[in-house]
Design a protein around this motif. Sequence first.
Motif, PDB file in Angstrom:
ATOM      1  N   CYS A  26      21.008  36.008  15.072  1.00 25.48           N
ATOM      2  CA  CYS A  26      20.115  35.217  14.230  1.00 25.48           C
ATOM      3  C   CYS A  26      19.649  36.093  13.065  1.00 25.48           C
ATOM      4  O   CYS A  26      19.741  37.315  13.114  1.00 25.48           O
ATOM      5  CB  CYS A  26      18.932  34.690  15.023  1.00 25.48           C
ATOM      6  N   LEU A  27      19.177  35.435  12.019  1.00 22.62           N
ATOM      7  CA  LEU A  27      18.578  36.120  10.880  1.00 22.62           C
ATOM      8  C   LEU A  27      17.080  35.946  10.981  1.00 22.62           C
ATOM      9  O   LEU A  27      16.582  34.830  11.102  1.00 22.62           O
ATOM     10  CB  LEU A  27      19.065  35.523   9.559  1.00 22.62           C
ATOM     11  N   SER A  28      16.373  37.036  10.925  1.00 26.70           N
ATOM     12  CA  SER A  28      14.913  37.023  10.925  1.00 26.70           C
ATOM     13  C   SER A  28      14.436  37.462   9.545  1.00 26.70           C
ATOM     14  O   SER A  28      14.865  38.496   9.035  1.00 26.70           O
ATOM     15  CB  SER A  28      14.393  37.994  11.993  1.00 26.70           C
ATOM     16  N   ILE A  29      13.560  36.648   8.942  1.00 26.84           N
ATOM     17  CA  ILE A  29      12.950  36.989   7.653  1.00 26.84           C
ATOM     18  C   ILE A  29      11.450  37.058   7.898  1.00 26.84           C
ATOM     19  O   ILE A  29      10.835  36.076   8.315  1.00 26.84           O
ATOM     20  CB  ILE A  29      13.254  35.935   6.568  1.00 26.84           C
ATOM     21  N   SER A  30      10.856  38.216   7.627  1.00 24.32           N
ATOM     22  CA  SER A  30       9.443  38.418   7.928  1.00 24.32           C
ATOM     23  C   SER A  30       8.730  39.074   6.757  1.00 24.32           C
ATOM     24  O   SER A  30       9.281  39.953   6.101  1.00 24.32           O
ATOM     25  CB  SER A  30       9.304  39.305   9.167  1.00 24.32           C
ATOM     26  N   ASP A  31       7.497  38.635   6.527  1.00 22.67           N
ATOM     27  CA  ASP A  31       6.663  39.288   5.514  1.00 22.67           C
ATOM     28  C   ASP A  31       5.458  39.976   6.158  1.00 22.67           C
ATOM     29  O   ASP A  31       4.497  40.321   5.484  1.00 22.67           O
ATOM     30  CB  ASP A  31       6.222  38.293   4.441  1.00 22.67           C
ATOM     31  N   GLY A  32       5.510  40.175   7.455  1.00 22.40           N
ATOM     32  CA  GLY A  32       4.419  40.832   8.163  1.00 22.40           C
ATOM     33  C   GLY A  32       3.396  39.857   8.721  1.00 22.40           C
ATOM     34  O   GLY A  32       2.770  40.125   9.728  1.00 22.40           O
ATOM     35  N   SER A  33       3.221  38.711   8.072  1.00 21.41           N
ATOM     36  CA  SER A  33       2.268  37.736   8.598  1.00 21.41           C
ATOM     37  C   SER A  33       2.970  36.484   9.108  1.00 21.41           C
ATOM     38  O   SER A  33       2.419  35.755   9.918  1.00 21.41           O
ATOM     39  CB  SER A  33       1.244  37.352   7.523  1.00 21.41           C
ATOM     40  N   SER A  34       4.173  36.229   8.639  1.00 19.68           N
ATOM     41  CA  SER A  34       4.940  35.098   9.151  1.00 19.68           C
ATOM     42  C   SER A  34       6.400  35.508   9.276  1.00 19.68           C
ATOM     43  O   SER A  34       6.854  36.446   8.634  1.00 19.68           O
ATOM     44  CB  SER A  34       4.787  33.874   8.245  1.00 19.68           C
ATOM     45  N   GLU A  35       7.095  34.782  10.122  1.00 17.87           N
ATOM     46  CA  GLU A  35       8.499  35.081  10.361  1.00 17.87           C
ATOM     47  C   GLU A  35       9.267  33.771  10.458  1.00 17.87           C
ATOM     48  O   GLU A  35       8.800  32.803  11.043  1.00 17.87           O
ATOM     49  CB  GLU A  35       8.652  35.869  11.664  1.00 17.87           C
ATOM     50  N   ARG A  36      10.445  33.762   9.878  1.00 21.23           N
ATOM     51  CA  ARG A  36      11.364  32.633   9.978  1.00 21.23           C
ATOM     52  C   ARG A  36      12.627  33.143  10.663  1.00 21.23           C
ATOM     53  O   ARG A  36      13.105  34.239  10.353  1.00 21.23           O
ATOM     54  CB  ARG A  36      11.736  32.094   8.604  1.00 21.23           C
ATOM     55  N   VAL A  37      13.165  32.343  11.576  1.00 25.10           N
ATOM     56  CA  VAL A  37      14.364  32.743  12.313  1.00 25.10           C
ATOM     57  C   VAL A  37      15.415  31.656  12.148  1.00 25.10           C
ATOM     58  O   VAL A  37      15.116  30.471  12.298  1.00 25.10           O
ATOM     59  CB  VAL A  37      14.045  32.965  13.807  1.00 25.10           C
ATOM     60  N   TYR A  38      16.631  32.077  11.823  1.00 30.29           N
ATOM     61  CA  TYR A  38      17.733  31.153  11.585  1.00 30.29           C
ATOM     62  C   TYR A  38      18.919  31.555  12.448  1.00 30.29           C
ATOM     63  O   TYR A  38      19.350  32.701  12.390  1.00 30.29           O
ATOM     64  CB  TYR A  38      18.160  31.189  10.116  1.00 30.29           C
ATOM     65  N   PRO A  39      19.457  30.624  13.230  1.00 30.89           N
ATOM     66  CA  PRO A  39      20.681  30.942  13.973  1.00 30.89           C
ATOM     67  C   PRO A  39      21.818  31.172  12.986  1.00 30.89           C
ATOM     68  O   PRO A  39      21.892  30.513  11.944  1.00 30.89           O
ATOM     69  CB  PRO A  39      20.937  29.698  14.838  1.00 30.89           C
ATOM     70  N   LEU A  40      22.669  32.109  13.319  1.00 35.92           N
ATOM     71  CA  LEU A  40      23.727  32.462  12.378  1.00 35.92           C
ATOM     72  C   LEU A  40      25.001  31.682  12.609  1.00 35.92           C
ATOM     73  O   LEU A  40      25.421  31.441  13.713  1.00 35.92           O
ATOM     74  CB  LEU A  40      24.045  33.955  12.461  1.00 35.92           C
ATOM     75  N   GLY A  41      25.552  31.290  11.537  1.00 38.17           N
ATOM     76  CA  GLY A  41      26.917  30.895  11.277  1.00 38.17           C
ATOM     77  C   GLY A  41      27.130  31.698  10.011  1.00 38.17           C
ATOM     78  O   GLY A  41      26.968  32.904  10.005  1.00 38.17           O
ATOM     79  N   ASP A  42      27.303  31.025   8.916  1.00 39.79           N
ATOM     80  CA  ASP A  42      27.257  31.673   7.611  1.00 39.79           C
ATOM     81  C   ASP A  42      26.039  31.127   6.891  1.00 39.79           C
ATOM     82  O   ASP A  42      25.933  29.922   6.668  1.00 39.79           O
ATOM     83  CB  ASP A  42      28.512  31.388   6.785  1.00 39.79           C
ATOM     84  N   LEU A  43      25.113  31.997   6.555  1.00 39.11           N
ATOM     85  CA  LEU A  43      23.911  31.601   5.826  1.00 39.11           C
ATOM     86  C   LEU A  43      23.974  32.163   4.420  1.00 39.11           C
ATOM     87  O   LEU A  43      24.394  33.302   4.216  1.00 39.11           O
ATOM     88  CB  LEU A  43      22.648  32.149   6.504  1.00 39.11           C
ATOM     89  N   ASN A  44      23.533  31.367   3.465  1.00 35.53           N
ATOM     90  CA  ASN A  44      23.371  31.847   2.096  1.00 35.53           C
ATOM     91  C   ASN A  44      21.890  32.029   1.843  1.00 35.53           C
ATOM     92  O   ASN A  44      21.111  31.097   2.033  1.00 35.53           O
ATOM     93  CB  ASN A  44      23.967  30.858   1.093  1.00 35.53           C
ATOM     94  N   VAL A  45      21.507  33.206   1.433  1.00 38.17           N
ATOM     95  CA  VAL A  45      20.121  33.528   1.125  1.00 38.17           C
ATOM     96  C   VAL A  45      20.038  33.810  -0.369  1.00 38.17           C
ATOM     97  O   VAL A  45      20.785  34.632  -0.891  1.00 38.17           O
ATOM     98  CB  VAL A  45      19.632  34.757   1.926  1.00 38.17           C
ATOM     99  N   THR A  46      19.143  33.103  -1.049  1.00 39.89           N
ATOM    100  CA  THR A  46      18.937  33.299  -2.477  1.00 39.89           C
ATOM    101  C   THR A  46      17.540  33.857  -2.688  1.00 39.89           C
ATOM    102  O   THR A  46      16.566  33.292  -2.198  1.00 39.89           O
ATOM    103  CB  THR A  46      19.090  31.963  -3.244  1.00 39.89           C
TER     104      THR A  46
END
Length: 152
Positions: A26-46
């Motif tokens: 999975c991809l975890s995106i965190s800013d220290g106060s919140s976190e978003r988690v995305y199961p991986l296939g192919d993800l595009n992050v902009t």
Amino acid sequence: MRPLRKFLFFFLFAVAGLGFLFPSYCLSISDGSSERVYPLGDLNVTIDYIHSVERSEVIEVLEVNSSGIYARQMWWKDFGAGLPEDFQTIRNGFYFKEINIPLGKSLDFWFIPLNRARIYVNGRLALKPAGDTLVSFRVERCFLIQKIVGRC
């Protein structure tokens, strides 16, 4: 017939239970106060932000899969501190460059309010840091059950 039904029920229950224990990525995106988690296939992050020095818009496009994070495109409007000097074409008023740079399984960006950063995953807004913020991107192994309860 009853023993066969019991066996099939037990077998299906066991397989379903084990499915929750098999790790995936999975991809975890965190800013220290919140976190978003995305199961991986192919993800595009902009990542769309205002450059701190040049004060012009920059867009970085990443591809994320189980093997890591890859820089795929760079869009920018000015030349200067920390910005590329070579480009392939001009698109929609931006200098544009296709790239293929492996970045590993973790990546950190430091944003300040001046950057007005916005982070999108597959075209949907995922995070909009408001203050001085370290945003961390991590490709991690997690179990299906962790994804379901959002604890990956």
